[in-house]
Design a protein around this motif. Structure first.
Motif, PDB file in Angstrom:
ATOM      1  N   ASP A 191       0.898  16.481  48.810  1.00 13.45           N
ATOM      2  CA  ASP A 191       0.292  15.165  48.614  1.00 13.45           C
ATOM      3  C   ASP A 191       0.770  14.491  47.325  1.00 13.45           C
ATOM      4  OD1 ASP A 191      -1.199  15.664  50.900  1.00 13.45           O
ATOM      5  OD2 ASP A 191      -2.941  16.395  49.782  1.00 13.45           O
ATOM      6  N   VAL A 192       0.680  13.161  47.343  1.00 13.96           N
ATOM      7  CA  VAL A 192       0.890  12.338  46.154  1.00 13.96           C
ATOM      8  C   VAL A 192      -0.376  11.508  45.998  1.00 13.96           C
ATOM      9  CG1 VAL A 192       2.301  10.550  45.071  1.00 13.96           C
ATOM     10  CG2 VAL A 192       3.378  12.256  46.566  1.00 13.96           C
ATOM     11  N   GLU A 193      -1.118  11.703  44.896  1.00 14.97           N
ATOM     12  CA  GLU A 193      -2.420  11.048  44.807  1.00 14.97           C
ATOM     13  C   GLU A 193      -2.788  10.673  43.380  1.00 14.97           C
ATOM     14  OE1 GLU A 193      -5.279  13.739  46.448  1.00 14.97           O
ATOM     15  OE2 GLU A 193      -4.539  15.450  45.297  1.00 14.97           O
ATOM     16  N   GLY A 215      -1.228   2.935  40.557  1.00 15.45           N
ATOM     17  CA  GLY A 215      -0.445   2.704  41.756  1.00 15.45           C
ATOM     18  C   GLY A 215       0.520   3.834  42.045  1.00 15.45           C
ATOM     19  N   ILE A 216       1.077   3.814  43.249  1.00 15.18           N
ATOM     20  CA  ILE A 216       2.084   4.792  43.676  1.00 15.18           C
ATOM     21  C   ILE A 216       3.256   4.028  44.279  1.00 15.18           C
ATOM     22  CG2 ILE A 216       2.619   6.654  45.294  1.00 15.18           C
ATOM     23  CD1 ILE A 216      -0.294   7.541  45.101  1.00 15.18           C
ATOM     24  N   PHE A 217       4.470   4.362  43.824  1.00 14.80           N
ATOM     25  CA  PHE A 217       5.668   3.754  44.402  1.00 14.80           C
ATOM     26  C   PHE A 217       6.706   4.838  44.662  1.00 14.80           C
ATOM     27  CE2 PHE A 217       9.950   1.996  44.003  1.00 14.80           C
ATOM     28  CZ  PHE A 217       9.906   1.031  45.000  1.00 14.80           C
ATOM     29  N   THR A 228      -6.590   4.434  50.871  1.00 19.23           N
ATOM     30  CA  THR A 228      -7.008   3.798  49.635  1.00 19.23           C
ATOM     31  C   THR A 228      -8.382   3.177  49.837  1.00 19.23           C
ATOM     32  OG1 THR A 228      -6.372   2.252  47.871  1.00 19.23           O
ATOM     33  CG2 THR A 228      -5.954   1.551  50.133  1.00 19.23           C
ATOM     34  N   VAL A 229      -9.004   2.818  48.741  1.00 22.61           N
ATOM     35  CA  VAL A 229     -10.273   2.090  48.784  1.00 22.61           C
ATOM     36  C   VAL A 229     -10.044   0.642  48.399  1.00 22.61           C
ATOM     37  CG1 VAL A 229     -12.586   1.892  47.777  1.00 22.61           C
ATOM     38  CG2 VAL A 229     -11.642   4.148  48.289  1.00 22.61           C
ATOM     39  N   ASN A 230      -9.296   0.449  47.326  1.00 18.13           N
ATOM     40  CA  ASN A 230      -9.270  -0.866  46.687  1.00 18.13           C
ATOM     41  C   ASN A 230      -7.860  -1.294  46.299  1.00 18.13           C
ATOM     42  OD1 ASN A 230     -10.765  -3.098  45.787  1.00 18.13           O
ATOM     43  ND2 ASN A 230     -10.814  -2.317  43.694  1.00 18.13           N
ATOM     44  N   GLY A 231      -6.850  -0.779  47.010  1.00 19.50           N
ATOM     45  CA  GLY A 231      -5.480  -1.086  46.643  1.00 19.50           C
ATOM     46  C   GLY A 231      -4.707  -1.760  47.754  1.00 19.50           C
ATOM     47  N   ASP A 232      -3.687  -2.524  47.374  1.00 22.21           N
ATOM     48  CA  ASP A 232      -2.752  -3.081  48.348  1.00 22.21           C
ATOM     49  C   ASP A 232      -1.855  -1.974  48.882  1.00 22.21           C
ATOM     50  OD1 ASP A 232      -3.824  -5.557  47.747  1.00 22.21           O
ATOM     51  OD2 ASP A 232      -2.174  -6.159  46.440  1.00 22.21           O
ATOM     52  N   SER A 262      13.079   8.765  50.011  1.00 23.26           N
ATOM     53  CA  SER A 262      12.120   9.794  49.617  1.00 23.26           C
ATOM     54  C   SER A 262      11.397  10.363  50.844  1.00 23.26           C
ATOM     55  CB  SER A 262      11.097   9.237  48.629  1.00 23.26           C
ATOM     56  OG  SER A 262      11.724   8.900  47.407  1.00 23.26           O
ATOM     57  N   GLN A 263      10.904  11.607  50.705  1.00 21.88           N
ATOM     58  CA  GLN A 263      10.167  12.276  51.771  1.00 21.88           C
ATOM     59  C   GLN A 263       8.916  12.932  51.187  1.00 21.88           C
ATOM     60  OE1 GLN A 263      12.646  14.697  54.503  1.00 21.88           O
ATOM     61  NE2 GLN A 263      14.384  14.051  53.261  1.00 21.88           N
ATOM     62  N   VAL A 264       7.804  12.770  51.872  1.00 19.37           N
ATOM     63  CA  VAL A 264       6.535  13.362  51.441  1.00 19.37           C
ATOM     64  C   VAL A 264       5.970  14.157  52.605  1.00 19.37           C
ATOM     65  CG1 VAL A 264       4.195  12.902  50.604  1.00 19.37           C
ATOM     66  CG2 VAL A 264       6.099  11.479  49.820  1.00 19.37           C
ATOM     67  N   GLY A 265       5.613  15.421  52.351  1.00 24.82           N
ATOM     68  CA  GLY A 265       5.113  16.279  53.411  1.00 24.82           C
ATOM     69  C   GLY A 265       3.628  16.147  53.668  1.00 24.82           C
ATOM     70  N   GLY A 266       2.893  15.496  52.768  1.00 27.90           N
ATOM     71  CA  GLY A 266       1.449  15.346  52.922  1.00 27.90           C
ATOM     72  C   GLY A 266       1.035  13.885  52.979  1.00 27.90           C
ATOM     73  N   ASP A 267      -0.067  13.577  52.295  1.00 26.24           N
ATOM     74  CA  ASP A 267      -0.626  12.223  52.286  1.00 26.24           C
ATOM     75  C   ASP A 267      -0.310  11.511  50.974  1.00 26.24           C
ATOM     76  OD1 ASP A 267      -1.869  12.705  54.777  1.00 26.24           O
ATOM     77  OD2 ASP A 267      -3.580  13.634  53.775  1.00 26.24           O
ATOM     78  N   VAL A 268      -0.444  10.187  51.010  1.00 29.12           N
ATOM     79  CA  VAL A 268      -0.359   9.358  49.806  1.00 29.12           C
ATOM     80  C   VAL A 268      -1.692   8.646  49.665  1.00 29.12           C
ATOM     81  CG1 VAL A 268       0.754   7.364  48.760  1.00 29.12           C
ATOM     82  CG2 VAL A 268       2.146   9.073  49.920  1.00 29.12           C
ATOM     83  N   GLU A 269      -2.378   8.852  48.518  1.00 22.34           N
ATOM     84  CA  GLU A 269      -3.746   8.346  48.371  1.00 22.34           C
ATOM     85  C   GLU A 269      -3.984   7.758  46.992  1.00 22.34           C
ATOM     86  OE1 GLU A 269      -6.452  11.516  49.144  1.00 22.34           O
ATOM     87  OE2 GLU A 269      -5.716  11.920  51.168  1.00 22.34           O
ATOM     88  N   THR A 270      -4.732   6.654  46.967  1.00 21.92           N
ATOM     89  CA  THR A 270      -5.262   6.100  45.725  1.00 21.92           C
ATOM     90  C   THR A 270      -6.695   5.666  45.976  1.00 21.92           C
ATOM     91  OG1 THR A 270      -4.755   3.751  46.090  1.00 21.92           O
ATOM     92  CG2 THR A 270      -2.981   5.110  45.214  1.00 21.92           C
ATOM     93  N   VAL A 271      -7.410   5.369  44.906  1.00 24.71           N
ATOM     94  CA  VAL A 271      -8.697   4.686  45.014  1.00 24.71           C
ATOM     95  C   VAL A 271      -8.509   3.245  44.559  1.00 24.71           C
ATOM     96  CG1 VAL A 271     -11.094   4.592  44.232  1.00 24.71           C
ATOM     97  CG2 VAL A 271     -10.034   6.793  44.730  1.00 24.71           C
TER      98      VAL A 271
END
Length: 221
Positions: free
Chosen positions: A99-101, A106-108, A139-143, A113-122
């Motif tokens: 995961d990337v969290e 923010g996350i860019f 996400t909860v509150n992100g674009d 690129s390759q990610v084996g899990g989830d990408v998450e923010t609040v």
């Protein structure tokens, strides 16, 4: 007769073993940033108050901080990336096994690129360009921007915020760009503005009405 290895052979063996041995080393701090130089390999890298920088072709296991961002160059490798107060930004051709969290940041992820899990923010925007994601986006509150040529095998979920979560003044903006694919469902538990390029493909959409566009970038709200 037992032959004694030559000096050159021993040096070669040590050279080949060095990256594996180095990968077992961990870096752990309370205060201060961590820098992994280009081409170096380590185990877990952890800090509480400080950022983490991964040079080009660097390899680590879990990279984790509380107050600080994570910045990676091109071709970085990691098992997972996480922070609480800080953004995560990677260059091209990154490979993240899990995961990337982040919570507040923010996350860019850049092209290839390759990610084996989830990408998450609040509270933080998520942006993918030419990225393959085995999991989903939350996400909860992100674009959210699933940019050109990106492929998300899971879905997208924008969660209804709890009462004690302060919201940004406008609704989150979700863009599925040219030739992008989101295989799973797009579930929106709160109002969002959703744009889907005419060349993109998505799963079922719940909680929003998609607006189609055919320009290189989505309309400006």
């Amino acid at each position: 007769m037992i032959k004694t290895p030559s000096r050159a052979a021993l040096l070669l063996a040590l050279t080949l073993l060095a990256p594996a041995a180095l990968a077992q080393q961990k870096i752990s701090k309370v205060n201060g940033g961590i820098s992994v130089e280009a081409g170096q390999a380590y185990g877990d890298v952890e800090t509480v108050n400080g950022g983490i920088t991964l040079g080009d072709n660097a390899t680590v296991e879990d990279a984790e901080t509380v107050n600080g961002g994570i910045k990676g160059g091109n071709n970085v490798r990691a098992s997972s990336l996480s922070t609480v107060n800080g953004g995560i930004r990677l260059g091209t051709q990154a490979v993240i096994g899990g995961d990337v969290e982040t919570v507040n940041g923010g996350i860019f992820l850049d092209r290839g690129s390759q990610v084996g899990g989830d990408v998450e923010t609040v509270n933080g925007a998520i942006g993918l360009v030419g990225t393959r994601l085995a999991g989903g986006i939350e996400t909860v509150n992100g674009d959210i921007t699933v940019g050109i040529d990106s492929h998300v095998k899971g879905g997208i979920r924008v969660i209804k915020p709890k009462r004690n979560v302060s919201l940004q003044k406008r609704d989150p903006r979700v863009v599925i760009g040219p030739n992008a694919v989101v295989e799973g469902a797009l579930v929106f538990e709160r109002p969002v503005t959703l744009y889907v390029h005419r060349t993109a493909r998505t799963g079922a959409v719940t909680g929003a009405t998609a607006q189609s566009f055919d320009t290189p970038t989505a309309p400006v709200d």
